[in-house]
Write an enzyme that holds these catalytic residues in place. Structure first.
Site, PDB file in Angstrom:
ATOM      1  N   THR A  30      29.620  -9.852 -11.424  1.00 35.24           N
ATOM      2  CA  THR A  30      29.039  -9.518 -10.123  1.00 35.24           C
ATOM      3  C   THR A  30      28.698 -10.745  -9.285  1.00 35.24           C
ATOM      4  O   THR A  30      28.342 -10.612  -8.112  1.00 35.24           O
ATOM      5  CB  THR A  30      27.757  -8.674 -10.306  1.00 35.24           C
ATOM      6  OG1 THR A  30      26.846  -9.390 -11.147  1.00 35.24           O
ATOM      7  CG2 THR A  30      28.075  -7.330 -10.941  1.00 35.24           C
ATOM      8  N   GLY A  31      28.812 -11.942  -9.852  1.00 32.64           N
ATOM      9  CA  GLY A  31      28.589 -13.146  -9.064  1.00 32.64           C
ATOM     10  C   GLY A  31      29.694 -13.355  -8.048  1.00 32.64           C
ATOM     11  O   GLY A  31      30.824 -12.872  -8.213  1.00 32.64           O
TER      12      GLY A  31
ATOM     13  N   LYS B 101      23.200  -4.712 -14.342  1.00 35.64           N
ATOM     14  CA  LYS B 101      24.060  -4.290 -13.232  1.00 35.64           C
ATOM     15  C   LYS B 101      25.068  -3.235 -13.693  1.00 35.64           C
ATOM     16  O   LYS B 101      26.049  -2.964 -12.999  1.00 35.64           O
ATOM     17  CB  LYS B 101      24.815  -5.496 -12.649  1.00 35.64           C
ATOM     18  CG  LYS B 101      23.908  -6.558 -12.015  1.00 35.64           C
ATOM     19  CD  LYS B 101      23.272  -6.063 -10.738  1.00 35.64           C
ATOM     20  CE  LYS B 101      22.395  -7.143 -10.101  1.00 35.64           C
ATOM     21  NZ  LYS B 101      23.171  -8.257  -9.569  1.00 35.64           N
TER      22      LYS B 101
ATOM     23  N   ILE C  44      34.302 -20.972 -18.076  1.00 32.46           N
ATOM     24  CA  ILE C  44      34.517 -21.730 -16.845  1.00 32.46           C
ATOM     25  C   ILE C  44      33.313 -22.608 -16.514  1.00 32.46           C
ATOM     26  O   ILE C  44      33.448 -23.688 -15.947  1.00 32.46           O
ATOM     27  CB  ILE C  44      34.791 -20.771 -15.671  1.00 32.46           C
ATOM     28  CG1 ILE C  44      35.986 -19.865 -15.986  1.00 32.46           C
ATOM     29  CG2 ILE C  44      34.996 -21.540 -14.372  1.00 32.46           C
ATOM     30  CD1 ILE C  44      37.285 -20.607 -16.222  1.00 32.46           C
ATOM     31  N   THR C  45      32.142 -22.175 -16.882  1.00 36.31           N
ATOM     32  CA  THR C  45      30.886 -22.816 -16.490  1.00 36.31           C
ATOM     33  C   THR C  45      30.860 -24.300 -16.840  1.00 36.31           C
ATOM     34  O   THR C  45      31.224 -24.691 -17.948  1.00 36.31           O
ATOM     35  CB  THR C  45      29.706 -22.129 -17.186  1.00 36.31           C
ATOM     36  OG1 THR C  45      29.803 -20.723 -17.000  1.00 36.31           O
ATOM     37  CG2 THR C  45      28.382 -22.629 -16.630  1.00 36.31           C
ATOM     38  N   GLU C  46      30.412 -25.120 -15.896  1.00 32.31           N
ATOM     39  CA  GLU C  46      30.174 -26.534 -16.176  1.00 32.31           C
ATOM     40  C   GLU C  46      28.685 -26.811 -16.146  1.00 32.31           C
ATOM     41  O   GLU C  46      27.896 -26.019 -15.639  1.00 32.31           O
ATOM     42  CB  GLU C  46      30.900 -27.416 -15.174  1.00 32.31           C
ATOM     43  CG  GLU C  46      30.455 -27.267 -13.740  1.00 32.31           C
ATOM     44  CD  GLU C  46      31.184 -28.238 -12.816  1.00 32.31           C
ATOM     45  OE1 GLU C  46      31.299 -29.419 -13.174  1.00 32.31           O
ATOM     46  OE2 GLU C  46      31.636 -27.794 -11.745  1.00 32.31           O
TER      47      GLU C  46
ATOM     48  N   TYR D   2      47.053 -29.394 -12.177  1.00 34.47           N
ATOM     49  CA  TYR D   2      47.774 -28.878 -11.013  1.00 34.47           C
ATOM     50  C   TYR D   2      48.812 -29.893 -10.524  1.00 34.47           C
ATOM     51  O   TYR D   2      49.936 -29.534 -10.178  1.00 34.47           O
ATOM     52  CB  TYR D   2      46.807 -28.551  -9.864  1.00 34.47           C
ATOM     53  CG  TYR D   2      45.546 -27.823 -10.281  1.00 34.47           C
ATOM     54  CD1 TYR D   2      45.516 -26.995 -11.399  1.00 34.47           C
ATOM     55  CD2 TYR D   2      44.354 -27.979  -9.564  1.00 34.47           C
ATOM     56  CE1 TYR D   2      44.349 -26.341 -11.779  1.00 34.47           C
ATOM     57  CE2 TYR D   2      43.192 -27.329  -9.936  1.00 34.47           C
ATOM     58  CZ  TYR D   2      43.195 -26.524 -11.052  1.00 34.47           C
ATOM     59  OH  TYR D   2      42.038 -25.888 -11.426  1.00 34.47           O
TER      60      TYR D   2
ATOM     61  N   GLU E 205      41.985 -38.449 -20.733  1.00 28.74           N
ATOM     62  CA  GLU E 205      41.072 -39.271 -19.949  1.00 28.74           C
ATOM     63  C   GLU E 205      40.390 -40.257 -20.876  1.00 28.74           C
ATOM     64  O   GLU E 205      40.381 -40.091 -22.102  1.00 28.74           O
ATOM     65  CB  GLU E 205      40.008 -38.411 -19.258  1.00 28.74           C
ATOM     66  CG  GLU E 205      40.535 -37.425 -18.241  1.00 28.74           C
ATOM     67  CD  GLU E 205      39.426 -36.562 -17.666  1.00 28.74           C
ATOM     68  OE1 GLU E 205      38.280 -36.653 -18.152  1.00 28.74           O
ATOM     69  OE2 GLU E 205      39.706 -35.788 -16.740  1.00 28.74           O
TER      70      GLU E 205
ATOM     71  N   HIS F 296      32.823 -35.778 -14.418  1.00 23.72           N
ATOM     72  CA  HIS F 296      32.235 -34.874 -15.400  1.00 23.72           C
ATOM     73  C   HIS F 296      31.825 -35.620 -16.663  1.00 23.72           C
ATOM     74  O   HIS F 296      32.243 -36.729 -16.944  1.00 23.72           O
ATOM     75  CB  HIS F 296      33.176 -33.714 -15.712  1.00 23.72           C
ATOM     76  CG  HIS F 296      34.554 -34.128 -16.116  1.00 23.72           C
ATOM     77  ND1 HIS F 296      34.808 -34.838 -17.261  1.00 23.72           N
ATOM     78  CD2 HIS F 296      35.748 -33.917 -15.527  1.00 23.72           C
ATOM     79  CE1 HIS F 296      36.098 -35.039 -17.377  1.00 23.72           C
ATOM     80  NE2 HIS F 296      36.699 -34.502 -16.330  1.00 23.72           N
TER      81      HIS F 296
END
Length: 721
Positions: free
Chosen positions: A428-429, A454, A507-509, A570, A620, A659
């Site tokens: 719902t976000g 919800k 997905i959350t960072e 990407y 990286e 990050h």
């Protein structure tokens, strides 16, 4: 957030750890300074770097009359590039033993560790006698852990109660303040039998600090450059460098690759600036001001690959900021990906002489050459050149203690297709609802969503439930994607795992590292495979995606991409697709220090996948993900040809770039160590982004002709070009 000695010991004192009395000496107060305790004293420069003692940053003062002169001496001293903004004065302490003790988050071990040594002080690195124990969270040290640590110090049993109390209180400081490091060196045993933290160092998790405003009180801007403080206030990742090309890029991976491209081409970067995924007019204006005000900056290079961030929106924000006026310094802009055509058209319509649009990075270099002197001796970084990481803020004894093997390798395939049934946690976000719609538009099968309290709603045709178990009572679910805020994300991941969902994409960072330390061991026991956190997700081109990546760069084909960076994923996919090489799948393993699947896990899952003919790894600086990958390939004789590109090769050592995962730390061999490990494992090294299609085309050609061994053994050396 690294704390200096004075702040670290103040934090320890609040947790009940005994520290010496001390008073701060500010610049200009030397002559009139009158401490409340008599000499002899120790005067200590307060800097955020290691090696202070050997650099002359700690002075003994026996006579009060000598204090002003000694203080001025320290204020004038450069300690590994740092000038002390203030000094700490403490009374000399009479002790009988000095030891070492620390709690630290080990990225290599994916755990909290307790380390002790019967030696301490400035020469502690000479001691190999270190005991390191893994400490589970949230439980903390058991009695057996504390007993083992105590007996290792080889002191009388009468000192056990005080030591036990010290360890428990130090652990309490770690938990209450979300510390990544709590180090006491030396820990001394005084003649009257007390354990005293004679020196200390603490580091607060930035992710936790962002969620807990009360931790902000420990941040001291006096230790940081003005530009760094401004960027931090704006929530941007900024590192000042020594060149003259200002850089503004979206995504840490692409920002590091851009920095490397400039430095290796002899056009030294003036800074690292990751704009991130937000670029409204206010944020862009602040970023440009930061770059324009740099005295050494002659030109600003804006390099964007639109994914979640739309190039058109950035162009509009840039137009709003310029408001028809020439930029304060020349701008060179390259846009690709989402909204790039629209963004270029918008900027072309501004008709500004100080704004140059370029098609690609090669053209950008040609344009940038006209704005300043080219460095005729750019850095050379080759596999095996001996350039190792040196972490000023990490003592050798702690670095050794933090080394260790991570979890084992999963041995199942990436079995995702158009029939994969997906649950969206946090549906719902606003962001989750948007990407639910985009995933559905790509053909992904979203069967349900979960948001506590919800239940009963419907988002994009998917029914919403209050908890995961309730959703499972109504639907079969193969994978869950987590869009839950950072403070609750680890709990959401664990909820899915405990309900029996085999795959979770987080997905959350910005998840606090202690939360992940408590979660990862439970996931391994439950058998759930986690992608992320801080990942763009996974895509099987033409079939399904579980994530937030744009779909335009990806086309079906034979190459598997495994990456630590969204924007680099990407970029690489777009270049491969343009060269006629599609992708079997692309997986973002996550940019945080503590993640689920690593590179080696991913390789194990495609070893028998007939769709995958070759593998591209986008790595990286920081951590050991690439070294572990090379070790896995060497041990298992992985059969498919591979290439790798590493971003951040010219980064300043020990600095965070974007990050949290992008930092040289612990037992990482630095960029040279990574390159050497990959090369020795037979993995081809791509010197730059432009070389990726050529290298991959060569690998696929060799694979098609059956000459796989040649494809794996002839590795490319990194060079300037």
């Amino acid at each position: 957030m690294l704390l200096d000695e004075q702040a670290s010991k103040r934090l320890f004192r609040e947790a009940g750890v005994s520290v010496p009395d001390g008073e701060c000496v500010e610049p200009g107060s030397e002559d009139g300074f009158r401490p409340s305790f008599p000499p002899p004293w120790y005067l200590k420069a307060q800097v955020l770097t290691g090696g202070r003692g050997k650099a002359g940053g700690v002075l003994r003062v026996d006579d009060a009359r000598a204090l002003p002169g000694r203080a001025r001496e320290l204020f004038a001293k450069d300690i590994r590039g740092h000038r002390p903004p203030y000094l700490l004065l403490e009374p000399a302490v009479d002790f009988v033993r000095e030891c070492y003790v620390s709690f630290a988050v080990s990225r290599d071990r994916a755990s909290l560790v307790l380390s002790v040594s019967p030696r301490g002080g400035v020469d502690v690195e000479r001691s190999a006698d270190v005991l390191t124990q893994v400490i589970p969270l949230p439980a903390g040290p058991a009695e057996r852990n504390m007993r083992a640590a105590f007996f290792h110090l080889k002191v009388g049993k009468e000192y056990w109660p005080g030591f036990r109390e010290l360890v428990l209180r130090l652990f309490d400081a770690v938990r209450q303040n979300s510390l990544l490091l709590a180090e006491i060196n030396p820990l001394v045993l005084t003649r009257d039998g007390r354990w005293l933290a004679l020196d200390g160092k603490a580091e607060i998790d930035d992710n936790a600090a962002a969620l807990r405003p009360e931790l902000e009180r420990w941040y001291d801007p006096r230790h940081h450059a003005h530009d760094d403080v401004r960027a931090r206030d704006e929530g941007m990742s900024f590192v000042k460098l020594g060149g003259w090309v200002g850089c503004m890029v979206n995504g840490a991976g692409l920002a590091m690759a851009t920095m490397d491209l400039l430095n290796l081409a002899g056009l030294p970067a003036a800074n690292f600036l990751d704009l991130g995924g937000a670029a409204d007019s206010r944020r862009l204006d602040r970023a440009l001001r930061l770059l324009f005000e740099g005295r050494d900056v002659r030109v600003v290079f804006i390099n964007l690959f639109g994914g979640i961030l739309s190039c058109e929106k950035v162009a509009q924000a840039l137009a709003d900021v310029l408001a028809g006026n020439e930029p304060a310094k020349p701008l060179v802009v390259r846009m690709a990906g989402n909204g790039a055509s629209e963004g270029r058209r918008l900027l072309e319509g501004l008709n500004l002489h100080g704004l140059t649009l370029v098609e690609d990075m090669t053209q950008a270099l040609a344009v940038l050459e006209g704005f300043g002197p080219r460095d005729l001796n750019p850095p050379r970084i080759e596999a095996g050149d001996g350039r190792a990481a040196q972490i000023a803020d990490l003592s050798p004894v702690l670095a050794a203690a933090l080394r260790g093997a991570t979890s084992g390798v999963y041995a199942r395939s990436f079995d995702f297709d158009a029939q994969t049934r997906i649950l969206v946690q946090g549906i719902t976000g606003k962001v989750a609802a948007l990407h639910t719609r985009l995933m559905l538009g790509y053909g992904s099968r979203i069967v349900a969503g979960v948001t506590p309290f919800k239940g009963g709603l419907e988002i994009e045709g998917a029914p919403v439930y209050d908890c995961v178990r309730e959703a499972l009572r109504h639907h079969e679910i193969d994978a869950s994607i987590v869009f839950v805020p950072a403070a609750m994300a680890a709990d959401a991941v664990l909820e899915a795992a405990e309900a029996g969902i085999p795959w979770v994409v987080c997905i959350t960072e910005g998840i606090p590292q202690q939360d992940m330390l408590a979660t990862l061991p439970k996931l391994r026991r439950l058998g759930t495979r986690l992608i992320g956190p801080n990942t763009p997700g996974i895509i099987v081109p033409g079939r399904t995606k579980i994530g937030i990546m744009p779909t335009d760069p990806f086309t079906p084909g034979p190459v598997a991409i495994f990456s630590r960076s969204g924007t680099l994923t990407y970029e690489a996919a777009a270049r491969l697709s343009a060269a006629g090489m599609g992708q079997a799948l692309a997986v973002g393993i996550g940019g945080d220090p503590l993640i689920g699947l690593g590179f080696a896990d991913c390789l194990a899952m495609v070893n028998d996948d007939a769709r995958v003919k070759a593998v591209l790894v986008l790595g990286e600086i920081g951590g050991r993900a690439e070294e572990d990958l090379a070790d896995y390939v060497s041990r298992t004789a992985f059969s498919k040809p591979m290439a790798a590109f590493i971003a951040g090769r010219t980064a300043p050592l020990g600095r965070r770039l974007g990050h949290a995962g992008a930092i040289l730390e612990e037992s990482s061999g630095g960029v040279a160590g990574k390159m050497q490990a990959l090369s020795m494992a037979g993995i081809h090294l791509c010197p730059n982004l432009e070389s990726i299609p050529r290298v991959m085309m060569g690998l696929l050609a060799a694979q098609r002709t059956g000459n796989v061994e040649r494809a794996r053994s002839a590795s490319f050396q990194l060079h300037d070009g």
